[in-house]
Design a protein around this motif. Structure first.
Motif, PDB file in Angstrom:
ATOM      1  N   PHE A   4       0.834  -1.063   0.150  1.00  0.00           N
ATOM      2  CA  PHE A   4       0.325  -0.167  -0.137  1.00  0.00           C
ATOM      3  C   PHE A   4       0.680   1.040  -0.260  1.00  0.00           C
ATOM      4  O   PHE A   4       0.677   2.126   1.023  1.00  0.00           O
ATOM      5  CB  PHE A   4      -0.893  -0.012   0.958  1.00  0.00           C
ATOM      6  CG  PHE A   4      -2.157  -1.255   1.275  1.00  0.00           C
ATOM      7  CD1 PHE A   4      -3.018  -0.514   0.458  1.00  0.00           C
ATOM      8  CD2 PHE A   4      -1.730  -2.075   1.702  1.00  0.00           C
ATOM      9  CE1 PHE A   4      -4.500  -1.604   0.000  1.00  0.00           C
ATOM     10  CE2 PHE A   4      -3.139  -3.533   1.282  1.00  0.00           C
ATOM     11  CZ  PHE A   4      -3.970  -2.344   0.600  1.00  0.00           C
ATOM     12  N   TYR A  52      -2.963  -3.579   8.055  1.00  0.00           N
ATOM     13  CA  TYR A  52      -2.981  -2.188   7.792  1.00  0.00           C
ATOM     14  C   TYR A  52      -3.579  -1.289   8.662  1.00  0.00           C
ATOM     15  O   TYR A  52      -3.698  -0.351   8.278  1.00  0.00           O
ATOM     16  CB  TYR A  52      -4.044  -2.902   6.187  1.00  0.00           C
ATOM     17  CG  TYR A  52      -4.329  -1.258   5.095  1.00  0.00           C
ATOM     18  CD1 TYR A  52      -3.516  -0.878   4.583  1.00  0.00           C
ATOM     19  CD2 TYR A  52      -5.834  -0.709   5.050  1.00  0.00           C
ATOM     20  CE1 TYR A  52      -3.206   0.595   3.798  1.00  0.00           C
ATOM     21  CE2 TYR A  52      -5.815  -0.037   4.512  1.00  0.00           C
ATOM     22  CZ  TYR A  52      -5.135   0.819   3.572  1.00  0.00           C
ATOM     23  OH  TYR A  52      -5.114   1.183   2.377  1.00  0.00           O
ATOM     24  N   PHE A  94       3.661   0.875   5.403  1.00  0.00           N
ATOM     25  CA  PHE A  94       2.959  -0.842   5.497  1.00  0.00           C
ATOM     26  C   PHE A  94       3.897  -1.357   4.062  1.00  0.00           C
ATOM     27  O   PHE A  94       3.335  -0.990   3.165  1.00  0.00           O
ATOM     28  CB  PHE A  94       0.958  -0.774   4.844  1.00  0.00           C
ATOM     29  CG  PHE A  94       0.947  -2.127   5.121  1.00  0.00           C
ATOM     30  CD1 PHE A  94       0.826  -3.007   4.406  1.00  0.00           C
ATOM     31  CD2 PHE A  94       0.568  -2.189   6.464  1.00  0.00           C
ATOM     32  CE1 PHE A  94       0.665  -3.958   4.722  1.00  0.00           C
ATOM     33  CE2 PHE A  94       0.208  -3.304   6.532  1.00  0.00           C
ATOM     34  CZ  PHE A  94       0.063  -4.543   5.448  1.00  0.00           C
ATOM     35  N   GLU A  97       4.491  -5.143   3.266  1.00  0.00           N
ATOM     36  CA  GLU A  97       3.789  -6.817   3.142  1.00  0.00           C
ATOM     37  C   GLU A  97       5.027  -7.373   2.579  1.00  0.00           C
ATOM     38  O   GLU A  97       6.557  -7.405   1.648  1.00  0.00           O
ATOM     39  CB  GLU A  97       2.778  -6.615   2.631  1.00  0.00           C
ATOM     40  CG  GLU A  97       2.652  -8.185   2.263  1.00  0.00           C
ATOM     41  CD  GLU A  97       1.099  -8.642   1.776  1.00  0.00           C
ATOM     42  OE1 GLU A  97       0.867  -7.959   1.406  1.00  0.00           O
ATOM     43  OE2 GLU A  97      -0.043  -9.460   2.757  1.00  0.00           O
TER      44      GLU A  97
END
Length: 451
Positions: A6, A80, A90, A92
């Protein structure tokens, strides 16, 4: 470039063209109040709310979080939301594809972002249980020094799959499976919300019910199926998602099965009766219907354990251990893999030799007890380990079977009222044949010298 799911650019594209993102992404909650289910984690003052700075005193507790729960329960979503609520980057990673090199790259990037821009980072590490001990060790400096807020997700018991140093430095949050009501609320929100389908289609009750069965408590699966079915309906010029359209889209027939009604009990009964009747193919059919209908795998496993004793018993002493092992495995792995374990146990039980002697034996014994046939325990069998027992005649004259060459003592064990009563009537099916021989021999010897 770091694998940032994101990034600001991605979010900007989503805002300009929401349809470019999958429905499951568009409907991802932006605040804790939008999270579906997990109410035990979302109460005012809970550790999760304190982590995002709600309540007095701002963020508190560990900066590392381990989310433990089945797939589709919102682990990625919570990570999130934490990043959004705390205004952090963020990033991942998946333990399936990432290694120590990728972890170090993210940590280095997080340190640069903090030092250069004052922007802290949330590192979401999915399936941490797939990391080796050495790979998990590589996370410790970042956690201890708070270079990142680590949020790790696992579907495995973290006490077995996560190293103790990391576990002790983390807040462990257990996520519960979503209920049908949770998923139903999410589907209806997605149908109406501007971020979702914005009222373009409707979902009749029968289609919704089947969609819930398909989802099996997995929010991501539910939204993915809804999006595909909605697209198929609109392509046909329809504004209602019919059951046929949903079936065609997900390539799965609607199973006539009501988990809360007669079908639930009828199909479960048919499964057990097919196993009892040794029809392995029919048993597998009913097992498949239960699985496809979203039945709780633990319920199926419990029924198999009962069947192992009720219908097979000593004809195959391995049947119960197989059923118990299946129940334990199901509790640990869940669907979809649990279907393999349930199939394994169902086939073994259906093809096992059958005997209900254990069922009839305990039934007959309990019937006598209820009828008042009991009586005092024979004196020589009573406890003789306390002072004064000998004066009462307790344990006097008891013959210790291990002192005899045959290992069996011809003495009375049952109360007088039940002397000579027989409950166990073995079959000669499978392994129980040897029990039939054994009970014949032991009864003969037990009664040989009794007065």
């Amino acid at each position: 470039m770091e694998p940032d799911l994101f990034t600001a650019a991605a979010e900007e594209r989503q805002e300009k063209d929401p349809a470019a993102s999958p429905l499951a992404v568009r409907m991802r909650p932006r605040t804790l109040d939008e999270v579906v289910g997990q109410q035990h984690l979302l109460k005012p003052g809970s550790p999760l709310r304190r982590l995002v700075g709600e309540g007095n005193g701002g963020p508190a507790g560990p900066s590392s979080v381990i989310l433990w729960g089945p797939p589709g329960t919102g682990k990625t979503t919570l990570a999130y939301v934490v990043s959004k609520a705390t205004d952090k980057r963020f990033v991942e990673l998946s333990a399936i594809t990432a290694g120590v090199k990728e972890v170090r790259a993210v940590i280095d990037g997080a340190r640069r972002a903090t030092g250069g821009f004052g922007k802290e980072t949330v590192l979401f590490l999915d399936e941490i249980h797939r990391f080796s001990k050495a790979q998990q060790d590589s996370l410790l400096p970042a956690v201890e020094n708070r270079w990142v807020t680590l949020i790790a997700a696992t579907t495995e018991n973290p006490y077995f799959s996560v190293i103790s140093p990391l576990l002790s430095r983390s807040l462990l949050l257990t996520l519960e499976p979503l209920t049908d009501d949770d998923v139903r609320g999410l589907l209806r929100r997605a149908l109406a919300d501007e971020r979702g389908l914005a009222g373009a289609v409707t979902l009749p009750e029968d289609t919704e019910s089947h969609l819930l069965r398909i989802a099996g408590g997995d929010a991501r699966r539910a939204l993915t199926a809804l999006e595909a079915a909605a697209g198929a309906a609109l392509d046909k010029g329809e504004t209602e998602i019919g059951l046929t359209t949903l079936e065609e889209t997900v390539d799965r027939a609607a199973v006539k099965y009501d988990r809360d009604g007669d079908q639930h009990y009828d199909v479960a009964s048919a499964l057990i009766k097919s196993i009892r009747g040794s029809d392995v193919d029919a048993a597998l059919h009913y097992l498949a219907r239960m699985i496809e209908a979203g039945e709780d795998p633990r319920f199926i496993a419990r029924r198999l354990m009962i069947s192992a004793s009720e219908d097979i018993g000593l004809a195959d002493p391995n049947a119960l251990p197989i059923a118990v092992a299946a129940a334990q495995a199901v509790a640990m792995i869940g669907f979809p893999e649990a279907a393999l374990t349930l199939s394994h146990a169902t086939i073994a039980l259906a093809l096992a030799p059958k005997s209900n002697s254990a069922t009839t034996a305990i039934g007959a014994a309990m019937a006598d007890v209820r009828a008042g046939l009991a009586g005092p325990v024979p004196p020589h069998l009573r406890d003789g380990h306390y002072k004064g027992a000998a004066k009462l005649g307790h344990a006097q004259g008891y013959v210790y079977p291990h002192d005899l060459p045959e290992g069996i003592a011809a003495q009375q064990y049952a109360p007088d009222a039940l002397k000579g009563r027989e409950y166990y009537t073995p079959t000669r099916h499978g392994a129980e044949a040897r029990y039939a021989d054994a009970v014949e021999w032991t009864r003969k010897h037990l009664r040989r010298k009794q007065p």
